[in-house]
Write an enzyme that holds these catalytic residues in place. Structure first.
Site: not given
Ligand SMILES: *[C@@H]1O[C@H](CO)[C@@H](O)[C@H](O)[C@H]1NC(C)=O
Length: 410
Positions: A236, A259
């Site tokens: 993430d 991310h």
């Protein structure tokens, strides 16, 4: 630094108060407790092994760690907790303050191992939690969150607990974390929540690129946080910056997989503290989903993000290198037909270069009701397939200076 001074002052006071009565006697400040080395004497060390911890990776050593903390926290002088080499299995540990001193160092030579059975930590929130402490340093060590079982559960569907953050500092001040490695966290790796003056350096975060919700470092409701010289590979956000973050400095961070570095999601709540004065400098993104991102929910909020600088950024094969997304609405629930109330202003992108993995390398999708203002693009060069990449803007105002490709659509 208040601590050594106050002990010296006590020694001097005790000397002078006695001088009034007996001027012919000599009082040596050292014999009265002053220490001449110019720093705090680390007077006590608690070795978790001598308190019963067993380095076999499977015997539960939670009690030994709790008792080391209880002693260190009750010590009136500075204290060290020492974790030798080896693997120490721990359930949830809450390192709670306030303490009697403001200089506790946790020196970790070994590895702390979380329960691999994810039902043990379940929904407890955090595996290793420091709360209401002042002046805690964590130095070295590996935290093994053993998250793979929970990730597999989440990948296969339902009934899984949300999982635990590996390490959290909550409502604490003057924290240092250095040379720490966090592996395979169940959820977020490191969280800084409600803290002031936190310095993290030499952090290594490692988890699979497809592991769910394994943000590297999450900061919220905190001021004066510095993150330096770190490598984050996760599933993430490498670093996520939540509401109420001010004076954050991020420098020399390598991110990917992951991310990217994200301010947000902001504006989830109607009443929300803003994000202000964030610097991200000298960072590299490799194969990430995003590079530098600001993201808000598409619904009413009094939140904001202002005075943000993204500088000296290298993108390698990044899907969305530069992005502002103010229409975040997962599952189209709780926001359809609404616009973001979050005001984004004074965001500078300076010396950003490299390659995009998609055609649109720069996307500003701002709120129609509170357009982005004061956006500055300066020396930006992003390519896609060896060609100039594209940009896309909505409700964004600002200026471009120097060489900017793709050409700004501001
Ligand atoms: C912005 O934050 C930095 C630390 O990241 C700090 O040194 C600086 O003083 C802050 N600036 C303002 C105007 O508060």
């Amino acid at each position: 630094m208040a601590y050594p001074r106050s002990s010296l002052v006590l020694a001097l006071l005790s000397m002078f108060s006695s001088l009034v009565l007996a001027s012919s006697v000599t009082y040596d400040v050292v014999s009265l407790g002053a220490i001449a080395d110019g720093k705090i004497a680390s007077s006590v060390t608690y070795d978790v092994v001598s308190l019963g911890a067993i380095a076999d990776g499977k015997t539960d050593s939670t009690q030994a760690f709790v008792s080391a903390w209880t002693k260190a926290c009750a010590s009136v002088s500075s204290a060290m907790i020492y974790v030798p080499a080896g693997r120490f299995y721990l359930g949830q540990v809450v390192f709670s303050g306030p303490c009697k001193n403001n200089a506790i160092t946790v020196r970790i030579a070994g590895t702390l191992v979380a329960p691999s059975d994810y039902t043990v930590l379940g929904n407890t929130g955090t595996w290793l939690l420091f709360e209401q402490v002042n002046g805690v340093t964590i130095s070295g060590g590996i935290l093994d969150g053993q998250g793979t079982g929970l990730w597999a559960c989440k990948a296969s569907g339902n009934g899984c607990p949300s999982g635990a953050t590996t390490l959290e500092f909550s409502n604490s001040n003057n924290i240092v974390v250095s040379a720490l490695t966090s592996l395979n966290s169940q959820m977020f790796h490191i969280v800084v929540n409600g803290c002031h003056n936190v310095k993290m350096q030499g952090i290594r975060v490692t988890a699979a690129g497809n592991s769910p919700n394994t943000d590297g470092i999450h900061v919220q409701l905190s001021s004066s946080v510095t993150i330096l010289n770190s490598k984050i590979r996760t599933g993430d956000d490498c670093i996520s910056i939540g509401p109420g973050t001010t004076n954050l400095w991020i420098e020399n961070v390598a991110c990917g997989p992951g991310h990217g570095i994200s301010i947000g999601s902001l504006g989830k709540d109607q009443q929300e503290a803003g994000v202000q004065n964030v610097t991200v400098t000298t960072v590299t993104f490799t194969g990430t989903q995003n590079g530098v991102r600001i993201k808000s929910w598409g619904r009413p909020s009094n939140g904001f993000a202002r005075n943000i600088l993204f500088q000296h950024v290298t993108m390698q094969d990044v899907q969305n290198p530069i992005v502002i997304d103010q229409n975040y609405c997962p599952g189209n629930e709780g926001c359809p037909g609404q616009v973001s109330g979050v005001q984004i202003s004074d965001v500078t992108y300076q010396d950003i270069h490299g390659t995009s993995a998609t055609e649109v390398a720069l996307k500003f999708d701002c709120s129609s009701e509170y357009p982005c203002s004061g956006i500055i693009l300066e020396n930006v060069k992003l390519t896609y397939n060896n060609q100039v990449a594209q940009s896309s803007c909505a409700n964004a105002a600002g200026t471009s200076t120097g060489f900017v490709q793709p050409t700004g659509c501001l």
